[in-house]
Design a protein around this motif. Structure first.
Motif, PDB file in Angstrom:
ATOM      1  N   PRO A 182       0.811  -1.225   0.000  1.00 45.42           N
ATOM      2  CA  PRO A 182       0.000   0.000   0.000  1.00 45.42           C
ATOM      3  C   PRO A 182       0.844   1.273   0.000  1.00 45.42           C
ATOM      4  N   PHE A 183       1.957   1.265   0.732  1.00 50.39           N
ATOM      5  CA  PHE A 183       2.834   2.436   0.756  1.00 50.39           C
ATOM      6  C   PHE A 183       3.379   2.711  -0.641  1.00 50.39           C
ATOM      7  N   ALA A 184       3.831   1.660  -1.312  1.00 53.73           N
ATOM      8  CA  ALA A 184       4.382   1.816  -2.663  1.00 53.73           C
ATOM      9  C   ALA A 184       3.333   2.329  -3.635  1.00 53.73           C
ATOM     10  N   MET A 185       2.110   1.835  -3.510  1.00 49.18           N
ATOM     11  CA  MET A 185       1.042   2.297  -4.402  1.00 49.18           C
ATOM     12  C   MET A 185       0.695   3.759  -4.148  1.00 49.18           C
ATOM     13  N   LEU A 186       0.629   4.137  -2.883  1.00 45.67           N
ATOM     14  CA  LEU A 186       0.290   5.526  -2.555  1.00 45.67           C
ATOM     15  C   LEU A 186       1.386   6.502  -2.963  1.00 45.67           C
ATOM     16  N   GLU A 187       2.637   6.091  -2.822  1.00 52.07           N
ATOM     17  CA  GLU A 187       3.759   6.967  -3.136  1.00 52.07           C
ATOM     18  C   GLU A 187       4.231   6.850  -4.583  1.00 52.07           C
ATOM     19  N   GLY A 188       3.731   5.850  -5.299  1.00 59.81           N
ATOM     20  CA  GLY A 188       4.179   5.648  -6.678  1.00 59.81           C
ATOM     21  C   GLY A 188       5.611   5.153  -6.749  1.00 59.81           C
ATOM     22  N   ASP A 189       6.015   4.388  -5.776  1.00 61.98           N
ATOM     23  CA  ASP A 189       7.383   3.876  -5.676  1.00 61.98           C
ATOM     24  C   ASP A 189       7.464   2.536  -6.398  1.00 61.98           C
ATOM     25  N   ARG A 190       7.976   2.546  -7.609  1.00 57.73           N
ATOM     26  CA  ARG A 190       8.015   1.331  -8.425  1.00 57.73           C
ATOM     27  C   ARG A 190       8.948   0.271  -7.865  1.00 57.73           C
ATOM     28  N   GLU A 191      10.064   0.689  -7.328  1.00 59.01           N
ATOM     29  CA  GLU A 191      11.019  -0.285  -6.785  1.00 59.01           C
ATOM     30  C   GLU A 191      10.418  -1.054  -5.618  1.00 59.01           C
TER      31      GLU A 191
END
Length: 162
Positions: free
Chosen positions: A75-84
């Motif tokens: 969820p953090f990656a999706m919210l921040e747009g962090d592809r890695e």
């Protein structure tokens, strides 16, 4: 989102809580040998618990299961747009899920009980109580780490810096 993190770190702002959270989630989401060993171990324990009809053994397996670690990063990656972070977390969850199904299926094939126990049958019809238990277990799994982070933050504020 990878560039802003590197840009902020380049200015010496490595203590930003968001960056620390991202680094912690990325570290926890990696597919490591200890992740695989814990996963296989928890699958063997859970499958054995289901086969011998023991709720206590199943709960013990849920406590040591490491799947919550990469799941926290999604969820953090999706919210921040962090592809890695997203790709690392997704890969770990995918490999973990497939490995869990394979290990449990293999144990089930080897042992092959003629009928299912009540623990297996009760898992096929989950209730809201089961959801509540899953949420509580997920939060409990992260509690020691959260408490340690709060303690470290308190100590950082209390200690004089040169």
């Amino acid at each position: 989102m990878q560039r802003p993190f590197k840009l902020i770190k380049g200015f010496g702002l490595g203590v930003v809580p968001l960056l620390k959270l991202r680094e912690s989630l990325l570290k926890d989401a990696r597919l490591t040998q200890s992740y695989i060993v814990l996963l296989v171990g928890s699958c063997l324990i859970a499958t054995s618990g289901l086969l011998i009809n023991s709720a206590a053994v199943i709960i013990g397996a849920m406590i040591i299961a490491p799947l919550i670690m990469p799941l926290r990063g999604l969820p953090f990656a999706m919210l921040e747009g962090d592809r890695e972070l997203l790709s690392t977390s997704f890969l770990s969850v995918l490999v973990g899920t497939i490995l869990s199904i394979l290990v449990s299926g293999l144990v089930g094939l080897i042992i092959s009980l003629p009928d299912f126990g009540t623990e297996i049958l009760s898992r096929t019809q989950p209730t809201l109580i089961d959801l509540l238990i899953a949420i509580a277990l997920g939060e409990s799994a992260d509690m020691p780490r959260s408490a340690l982070r709060l303690e470290m933050r308190f100590l950082e504020r209390r200690s004089p810096l040169p």
